[in-house]
Design a protein around this motif. Structure first.
Motif, PDB file in Angstrom:
ATOM      1  N   CYS A   1       0.839  -1.210   0.000  1.00  0.00           N
ATOM      2  CA  CYS A   1       0.000   0.000   0.000  1.00  0.00           C
ATOM      3  C   CYS A   1       0.870   1.254   0.000  1.00  0.00           C
ATOM      4  CB  CYS A   1      -0.938   0.014   1.206  1.00  0.00           C
ATOM      5  SG  CYS A   1      -2.269  -1.179   1.099  1.00  0.00           S
ATOM      6  N   THR A   2       1.969   1.209   0.713  1.00  0.00           N
ATOM      7  CA  THR A   2       2.886   2.338   0.737  1.00  0.00           C
ATOM      8  C   THR A   2       3.510   2.559  -0.630  1.00  0.00           C
ATOM      9  OG1 THR A   2       3.368   1.911   3.057  1.00  0.00           O
ATOM     10  CG2 THR A   2       4.936   3.277   1.872  1.00  0.00           C
ATOM     11  N   LEU A   3       3.847   1.485  -1.328  1.00  0.00           N
ATOM     12  CA  LEU A   3       4.409   1.616  -2.672  1.00  0.00           C
ATOM     13  C   LEU A   3       3.382   2.151  -3.662  1.00  0.00           C
ATOM     14  CD1 LEU A   3       6.557  -1.617  -2.949  1.00  0.00           C
ATOM     15  CD2 LEU A   3       7.341   0.730  -2.679  1.00  0.00           C
ATOM     16  N   ARG A   4       2.119   1.861  -3.427  1.00  0.00           N
ATOM     17  CA  ARG A   4       1.072   2.388  -4.307  1.00  0.00           C
ATOM     18  C   ARG A   4       0.946   3.894  -4.140  1.00  0.00           C
ATOM     19  NH1 ARG A   4      -4.216   3.585  -3.326  1.00  0.00           N
ATOM     20  NH2 ARG A   4      -4.088   2.621  -1.296  1.00  0.00           N
ATOM     21  N   ASN A   5       1.207   4.386  -2.939  1.00  0.00           N
ATOM     22  CA  ASN A   5       1.071   5.808  -2.640  1.00  0.00           C
ATOM     23  C   ASN A   5       2.283   6.235  -1.819  1.00  0.00           C
ATOM     24  OD1 ASN A   5       0.084   8.348  -2.156  1.00  0.00           O
ATOM     25  ND2 ASN A   5      -1.318   7.704  -0.548  1.00  0.00           N
ATOM     26  N   PRO A   6       3.484   6.320  -2.446  1.00  0.00           N
ATOM     27  CA  PRO A   6       4.700   6.486  -1.649  1.00  0.00           C
ATOM     28  C   PRO A   6       4.804   7.803  -0.898  1.00  0.00           C
ATOM     29  CG  PRO A   6       5.193   6.627  -3.983  1.00  0.00           C
ATOM     30  CD  PRO A   6       3.755   6.250  -3.864  1.00  0.00           C
ATOM     31  N   PHE A   7       4.195   8.873  -1.396  1.00  0.00           N
ATOM     32  CA  PHE A   7       4.369  10.166  -0.749  1.00  0.00           C
ATOM     33  C   PHE A   7       3.077  10.686  -0.141  1.00  0.00           C
ATOM     34  CE2 PHE A   7       7.697   9.786  -3.926  1.00  0.00           C
ATOM     35  CZ  PHE A   7       8.763   9.733  -3.063  1.00  0.00           C
ATOM     36  N   ASN A   8       2.131   9.783   0.071  1.00  0.00           N
ATOM     37  CA  ASN A   8       0.931  10.041   0.867  1.00  0.00           C
ATOM     38  C   ASN A   8       0.100  11.207   0.344  1.00  0.00           C
ATOM     39  OD1 ASN A   8      -0.803   9.397   2.877  1.00  0.00           O
ATOM     40  ND2 ASN A   8       0.361  10.357   4.517  1.00  0.00           N
ATOM     41  N   TYR A   9      -0.133  11.230  -0.964  1.00  0.00           N
ATOM     42  CA  TYR A   9      -0.968  12.289  -1.526  1.00  0.00           C
ATOM     43  C   TYR A   9      -2.436  12.125  -1.144  1.00  0.00           C
ATOM     44  CZ  TYR A   9       2.999  13.669  -4.360  1.00  0.00           C
ATOM     45  OH  TYR A   9       4.213  14.094  -4.770  1.00  0.00           O
TER      46      TYR A   9
END
Length: 171
Positions: free
Chosen positions: A107-115
């Motif tokens: 999940c973090t790789l799907r949204n690495p910078f927490n947009y």
């Protein structure tokens, strides 16, 4: 779409350093060369950052990972029962914990910078604020160092030159 932002920032910084060198605020040619080398390295890292930022992991991959993980974790105790006997629930729970961590990382790789403002992702805004504070502190230290080493006739500081650019009206 290919971004030209790293090239634009690189050009601005090289022009600024060249202006500082022509005005005599850079002490020597080796220091000038080192500054240009650091700008090239920064631009390279910035371009890499943008490439990583613009290449998200599609949600369908994350969803498929979750489904396969759940099937594996739910059927794992059936395969482990003959080996571990009564210890199977503990071993299966350990595997479930590990695979849940892998799912959170996907999940973090799907949204690495927490947009999307979710609970996963790197706190990039906190990193940026910390970097801005450290950069400002370094610039202030360099400014103080150059003000001490410059001849008394020089009234402009390097820090003032870094934060002010000539406006079209001044020309």
């Amino acid at each position: 779409m290919i971004s030209v932002r790293p090239a634009v920032v690189h050009t601005w910084m090289v022009r600024h350093v060249a202006r500082l060198y022509s005005e005599g605020l850079v002490p020597s040619a080796p220091v000038h060369a080192f500054m240009l080398q650091e700008i090239d390295e920064y631009t390279s890292h910035f371009a890499t950052f943008q490439t990583v930022d613009r290449t998200p992991l599609p949600f369908s991959y994350v969803q498929m990972t979750c489904l396969v993980m759940n099937i594996f974790v739910l059927t794992l105790p059936l395969a482990l029962q003959s080996e571990f006997g009564w210890g199977t629930p503990f071993v299966a729970a350990c595997f479930a914990y590990c695979y849940t961590g892998l799912y959170i990382n996907s999940c973090t790789l799907r949204n690495p910078f927490n947009y999307d403002k979710t609970l996963t992702g790197a706190p990039i805004n906190a990193f940026i604020q910390r970097l801005e504070k450290q950069t400002e502190a370094v610039l202030m230290d360099v400014n103080d160092l150059y003000e001490r080493e410059m001849p008394p006739s020089s009234t402009r500081s390097m820090f003032c030159l870094l934060y002010t650019s000539p406006s079209p009206r001044d020309s």
